[in-house]
Design a protein around this motif. Structure first.
Motif, PDB file in Angstrom:
ATOM      1  N   GLY A  79     -70.321   9.761 -61.598  1.00 23.47           N
ATOM      2  CA  GLY A  79     -71.772   9.657 -61.513  1.00 23.47           C
ATOM      3  C   GLY A  79     -72.511   9.886 -62.815  1.00 23.47           C
ATOM      4  O   GLY A  79     -73.734  10.079 -62.812  1.00 23.47           O
ATOM      5  N   ILE A  80     -71.813   9.888 -63.953  1.00 22.73           N
ATOM      6  CA  ILE A  80     -72.493  10.043 -65.248  1.00 22.73           C
ATOM      7  C   ILE A  80     -73.319   8.795 -65.548  1.00 22.73           C
ATOM      8  O   ILE A  80     -72.879   7.667 -65.299  1.00 22.73           O
ATOM      9  CB  ILE A  80     -71.465  10.306 -66.367  1.00 22.73           C
ATOM     10  N   ARG A  81     -74.514   9.006 -66.087  1.00 23.26           N
ATOM     11  CA  ARG A  81     -75.436   7.901 -66.365  1.00 23.26           C
ATOM     12  C   ARG A  81     -75.832   7.894 -67.841  1.00 23.26           C
ATOM     13  O   ARG A  81     -75.785   8.932 -68.516  1.00 23.26           O
ATOM     14  CB  ARG A  81     -76.718   8.046 -65.536  1.00 23.26           C
ATOM     15  N   PRO A  82     -76.275   6.730 -68.343  1.00 21.70           N
ATOM     16  CA  PRO A  82     -76.830   6.694 -69.699  1.00 21.70           C
ATOM     17  C   PRO A  82     -78.020   7.650 -69.811  1.00 21.70           C
ATOM     18  O   PRO A  82     -78.854   7.718 -68.907  1.00 21.70           O
ATOM     19  CB  PRO A  82     -77.276   5.235 -69.863  1.00 21.70           C
ATOM     20  N   GLY A  83     -78.063   8.384 -70.891  1.00 20.66           N
ATOM     21  CA  GLY A  83     -79.128   9.366 -71.088  1.00 20.66           C
ATOM     22  C   GLY A  83     -78.680  10.781 -70.798  1.00 20.66           C
ATOM     23  O   GLY A  83     -79.336  11.744 -71.222  1.00 20.66           O
ATOM     24  N   ASP A  84     -77.570  10.941 -70.096  1.00 19.61           N
ATOM     25  CA  ASP A  84     -77.033  12.280 -69.834  1.00 19.61           C
ATOM     26  C   ASP A  84     -76.550  12.899 -71.152  1.00 19.61           C
ATOM     27  O   ASP A  84     -75.981  12.221 -72.006  1.00 19.61           O
ATOM     28  CB  ASP A  84     -75.851  12.218 -68.853  1.00 19.61           C
ATOM     29  N   ARG A  85     -76.756  14.202 -71.300  1.00 22.03           N
ATOM     30  CA  ARG A  85     -76.272  14.929 -72.471  1.00 22.03           C
ATOM     31  C   ARG A  85     -75.106  15.821 -72.060  1.00 22.03           C
ATOM     32  O   ARG A  85     -75.241  16.639 -71.149  1.00 22.03           O
ATOM     33  CB  ARG A  85     -77.380  15.777 -73.085  1.00 22.03           C
ATOM     34  N   ILE A  86     -73.959  15.639 -72.710  1.00 20.11           N
ATOM     35  CA  ILE A  86     -72.776  16.440 -72.406  1.00 20.11           C
ATOM     36  C   ILE A  86     -72.878  17.755 -73.171  1.00 20.11           C
ATOM     37  O   ILE A  86     -72.870  17.785 -74.401  1.00 20.11           O
ATOM     38  CB  ILE A  86     -71.492  15.683 -72.785  1.00 20.11           C
ATOM     39  N   ARG A  87     -73.004  18.859 -72.397  1.00 18.82           N
ATOM     40  CA  ARG A  87     -73.205  20.176 -72.991  1.00 18.82           C
ATOM     41  C   ARG A  87     -71.888  20.877 -73.316  1.00 18.82           C
ATOM     42  O   ARG A  87     -71.767  21.533 -74.357  1.00 18.82           O
ATOM     43  CB  ARG A  87     -74.042  21.055 -72.057  1.00 18.82           C
ATOM     44  N   SER A  88     -70.903  20.750 -72.441  1.00 20.23           N
ATOM     45  CA  SER A  88     -69.619  21.420 -72.684  1.00 20.23           C
ATOM     46  C   SER A  88     -68.517  20.725 -71.908  1.00 20.23           C
ATOM     47  O   SER A  88     -68.773  20.012 -70.925  1.00 20.23           O
ATOM     48  CB  SER A  88     -69.703  22.897 -72.280  1.00 20.23           C
ATOM     49  N   ILE A  89     -67.283  20.919 -72.377  1.00 24.58           N
ATOM     50  CA  ILE A  89     -66.093  20.430 -71.679  1.00 24.58           C
ATOM     51  C   ILE A  89     -65.105  21.581 -71.618  1.00 24.58           C
ATOM     52  O   ILE A  89     -64.751  22.170 -72.644  1.00 24.58           O
ATOM     53  CB  ILE A  89     -65.462  19.224 -72.406  1.00 24.58           C
ATOM     54  N   ASP A  90     -64.714  21.935 -70.385  1.00 25.02           N
ATOM     55  CA  ASP A  90     -63.800  23.070 -70.159  1.00 25.02           C
ATOM     56  C   ASP A  90     -64.309  24.330 -70.832  1.00 25.02           C
ATOM     57  O   ASP A  90     -63.541  25.111 -71.429  1.00 25.02           O
ATOM     58  CB  ASP A  90     -62.389  22.733 -70.652  1.00 25.02           C
ATOM     59  N   GLY A  91     -65.614  24.517 -70.791  1.00 24.45           N
ATOM     60  CA  GLY A  91     -66.226  25.729 -71.316  1.00 24.45           C
ATOM     61  C   GLY A  91     -66.474  25.721 -72.812  1.00 24.45           C
ATOM     62  O   GLY A  91     -67.069  26.661 -73.351  1.00 24.45           O
TER      63      GLY A  91
ATOM     64  N   GLU B 212     -82.166  15.461 -67.325  1.00 26.82           N
ATOM     65  CA  GLU B 212     -83.558  15.889 -67.177  1.00 26.82           C
ATOM     66  C   GLU B 212     -83.598  17.419 -67.201  1.00 26.82           C
ATOM     67  O   GLU B 212     -83.235  18.021 -68.188  1.00 26.82           O
ATOM     68  CB  GLU B 212     -84.161  15.284 -65.907  1.00 26.82           C
ATOM     69  N   ASP B 213     -83.987  18.049 -66.105  1.00 23.30           N
ATOM     70  CA  ASP B 213     -84.067  19.508 -66.087  1.00 23.30           C
ATOM     71  C   ASP B 213     -82.900  20.142 -65.342  1.00 23.30           C
ATOM     72  O   ASP B 213     -82.899  21.357 -65.088  1.00 23.30           O
ATOM     73  CB  ASP B 213     -85.381  19.971 -65.440  1.00 23.30           C
ATOM     74  N   SER B 214     -81.909  19.329 -64.995  1.00 24.17           N
ATOM     75  CA  SER B 214     -80.780  19.831 -64.197  1.00 24.17           C
ATOM     76  C   SER B 214     -79.516  19.939 -65.045  1.00 24.17           C
ATOM     77  O   SER B 214     -79.337  19.221 -66.025  1.00 24.17           O
ATOM     78  CB  SER B 214     -80.503  18.888 -63.007  1.00 24.17           C
ATOM     79  N   LEU B 215     -78.619  20.847 -64.649  1.00 27.24           N
ATOM     80  CA  LEU B 215     -77.322  21.012 -65.282  1.00 27.24           C
ATOM     81  C   LEU B 215     -76.249  20.780 -64.227  1.00 27.24           C
ATOM     82  O   LEU B 215     -76.178  21.507 -63.223  1.00 27.24           O
ATOM     83  CB  LEU B 215     -77.183  22.415 -65.880  1.00 27.24           C
ATOM     84  N   LEU B 216     -75.425  19.750 -64.410  1.00 26.05           N
ATOM     85  CA  LEU B 216     -74.425  19.346 -63.417  1.00 26.05           C
ATOM     86  C   LEU B 216     -73.023  19.712 -63.907  1.00 26.05           C
ATOM     87  O   LEU B 216     -72.720  19.598 -65.096  1.00 26.05           O
ATOM     88  CB  LEU B 216     -74.495  17.837 -63.175  1.00 26.05           C
ATOM     89  N   GLU B 217     -72.184  20.167 -62.982  1.00 26.14           N
ATOM     90  CA  GLU B 217     -70.783  20.443 -63.290  1.00 26.14           C
ATOM     91  C   GLU B 217     -69.941  19.362 -62.624  1.00 26.14           C
ATOM     92  O   GLU B 217     -69.919  19.249 -61.395  1.00 26.14           O
ATOM     93  CB  GLU B 217     -70.377  21.821 -62.761  1.00 26.14           C
ATOM     94  N   LEU B 218     -69.267  18.523 -63.428  1.00 21.66           N
ATOM     95  CA  LEU B 218     -68.505  17.396 -62.901  1.00 21.66           C
ATOM     96  C   LEU B 218     -67.041  17.513 -63.306  1.00 21.66           C
ATOM     97  O   LEU B 218     -66.711  18.083 -64.350  1.00 21.66           O
ATOM     98  CB  LEU B 218     -69.068  16.082 -63.449  1.00 21.66           C
ATOM     99  N   SER B 219     -66.173  16.966 -62.478  1.00 25.58           N
ATOM    100  CA  SER B 219     -64.734  16.964 -62.748  1.00 25.58           C
ATOM    101  C   SER B 219     -64.304  15.538 -63.053  1.00 25.58           C
ATOM    102  O   SER B 219     -64.489  14.634 -62.246  1.00 25.58           O
ATOM    103  CB  SER B 219     -63.971  17.498 -61.539  1.00 25.58           C
ATOM    104  N   LEU B 220     -63.738  15.343 -64.259  1.00 24.60           N
ATOM    105  CA  LEU B 220     -63.321  14.000 -64.680  1.00 24.60           C
ATOM    106  C   LEU B 220     -61.848  14.008 -65.070  1.00 24.60           C
ATOM    107  O   LEU B 220     -61.418  14.843 -65.866  1.00 24.60           O
ATOM    108  CB  LEU B 220     -64.144  13.513 -65.885  1.00 24.60           C
TER     109      LEU B 220
END
Length: 453
Positions: A237-249, A279-287
């Motif tokens: 569900g990743i979309r263009p415009g999303d900012r990746i903040r961290s991977i595995d912490g 936007e204003d949300s922080l999502l935790e996704l498993s890829l």
């Protein structure tokens, strides 16, 4: 098509300016020495425009804009009336003939200084020499993220253009360089970058990247610009415009840091936990990374299926000075460019640098168009570099070129007699062969660049 037409147009403009100034140098000094100038031509071939001035000189713009010439009254080319013998070039003292021939290249040097002076008055935008990341040899030398390069081997570095110019020569020679940097904490450090540690067998274009100094302004933010269909990123569900903040912490500061974490997760065969800001949300996704075998290099890699958001780096350094300081800066920049050019010529002759560095009309046209698109200051810089190159090339001791004629006149001044007609004719043939070979090689290099790009 627009780019091709633009390249042709700006090449004609560039060569027209440089050739006119070069030939005007010959013309102006010849007139000061009392030589009659028969024709002043910009370009070769069929005249597109011509007129005869009050001084008797025919001024011509010809069809082929790849050079020009000044034709002077000379007994070696045609019969000269007795009353005009004192105006013939060949009748002038050798010192005046040397001055007339040398004037063309020297006027190109003067033009280079004037163009750079104008560039510094307007202000040339560039990038501060800030290190974004240090890998490989640079990391071993002690570079850190945020370092500002102050000088290399005692020469101040104001921009990444200066850094790249100096490191290119040093990398070709595999020489160590002493670099002074200022860290993000304000502390100044002296580092020794041993370029002799660069791997063998690298192509010239790979030398500077192999140093491992990554420009801060070129690092892209970890913002998703595109998502591949049916990829792990699309399924999560990743979309263009999303900012990746961290991977595995692990915090992700720049987009190019993502690949190492993806490779790590792919090799151990587990999903990666990706924190995404939307936007204003922080999502935790498993890829779960997948293998990508469709790469230009042919080697399979692990991917999520995301592409960076391509944003142009914003220049953060402007080299702009007042009229007096701009003159000093122009002299310094001319010296920097001159030493760099002679250094590259020496390396090509000695074999340390490839002859593929020679550029022909296609490359000149492309560079002219690119610099014109970047603004007036960059176009002036391009013209200055080209004018300096024309000066240096014409001073090479190759018969046909100004440098070859100067060599003949210097020999005449030393021995007290002109070079023999037989030697002149032999030199002309040698000069034509050498110059023709260089032009053919430059054009061949251009064709290779076009088809390899």
């Amino acid at each position: 098509m627009q780019e091709i037409l633009g390249s042709i147009w700006w090449m004609i403009v560039s060569l027209g300016i440089l050739v006119t100034f070069h030939e005007f140098g010959h013309y102006w000094v010849a007139r000061r020495c009392g030589v009659r100038v028969l024709r002043f031509s910009v370009g070769f071939g069929k005249p597109l425009w011509s007129r005869v001035g009050r001084d008797g000189t025919e001024y011509v713009i010809a069809a082929l804009p790849l050079g020009g010439y000044v034709k002077m009254l000379d007994e070696r080319e045609a019969d000269v009336p007795t009353a005009e013998l004192d105006q013939a070039f060949n009748r002038k003292p050798v010192s005046q003939r040397i001055a007339i021939v040398a004037a063309g290249p020297l006027f190109n040097l003067l033009l280079c200084l004037l163009l750079l002076w104008g560039m510094f008055l307007i202000g040339k935008d560039d990038y501060l020499p800030l290190v974004g990341r240090a890998d490989k040899v640079a990391a071993e030398a002690g570079f850190r993220s945020g370092d500002r390069i102050l000088s290399i081997d005692g020469r101040s570095m104001d921009t990444w253009t200066h850094v790249g110019m100096h490191l290119t020569g040093a990398a070709l020679d595999r020489l160590p360089v002493e670099i002074e940097v200022q860290g993000s904490d304000g502390v100044t450090r002296s580092l020794s970058l041993d370029l002799g540690r660069l791997p063998e067998g690298l192509k010239e274009t790979e030398l500077v990247p192999a140093i491992g100094l990554i420009q801060l302004q070129r690092l892209l933010p970890p913002v998703v610009g595109g998502v591949s269909a049916d990829s792990p990123a699309a399924q999560a569900g990743i979309r263009p415009g999303d900012r990746i903040r961290s991977i595995d912490g692990q915090t992700i500061g720049y987009f190019d840091e993502i690949s190492a974490h993806v490779e790590n997760a792919g090799e151990v065969g587990r999903p990666a936990v990706v924190s995404v800001e939307r936007e204003d949300s922080l999502l935790e996704l498993s890829l779960q990374p997948v293998r990508n075998t469709e790469t230009a290099e042919g080697a399979a890699t692990w991917i999520f299926g995301v592409a960076a958001e391509r944003t142009a780096a914003t220049p953060d350094a402007v080299l702009r000075f007042g009229p007096i300081d701009a003159a000093g800066a122009a002299f310094n920049e001319t010296w920097r460019l001159t030493t760099s050019t002679f250094g590259m010529l020496y390396r090509m002759v000695s074999g340390a640098a490839s002859l593929q560095n020679l550029s022909g009309p296609i490359s000149i046209a492309q560079f002219a168009n690119d610099s014109a698109q970047r603004g007036v200051a960059w176009f002036l810089f391009f013209l200055a570099v080209l004018s300096l190159s024309l000066c240096i090339m014409n001073l090479l001791p190759i018969p046909i070129l100004d440098g070859g004629h100067l060599l003949y006149y210097l020999i005449e001044a030393i021995k007290g007699a002109p070079v023999s007609e037989k030697s002149l004719i032999a030199g002309q043939y040698v000069g034509m062969v050498v110059l023709g070979s260089l032009m053919a090689l430059a054009f061949y290099n251009d064709i290779l660049r076009v088809f390899s790009s």
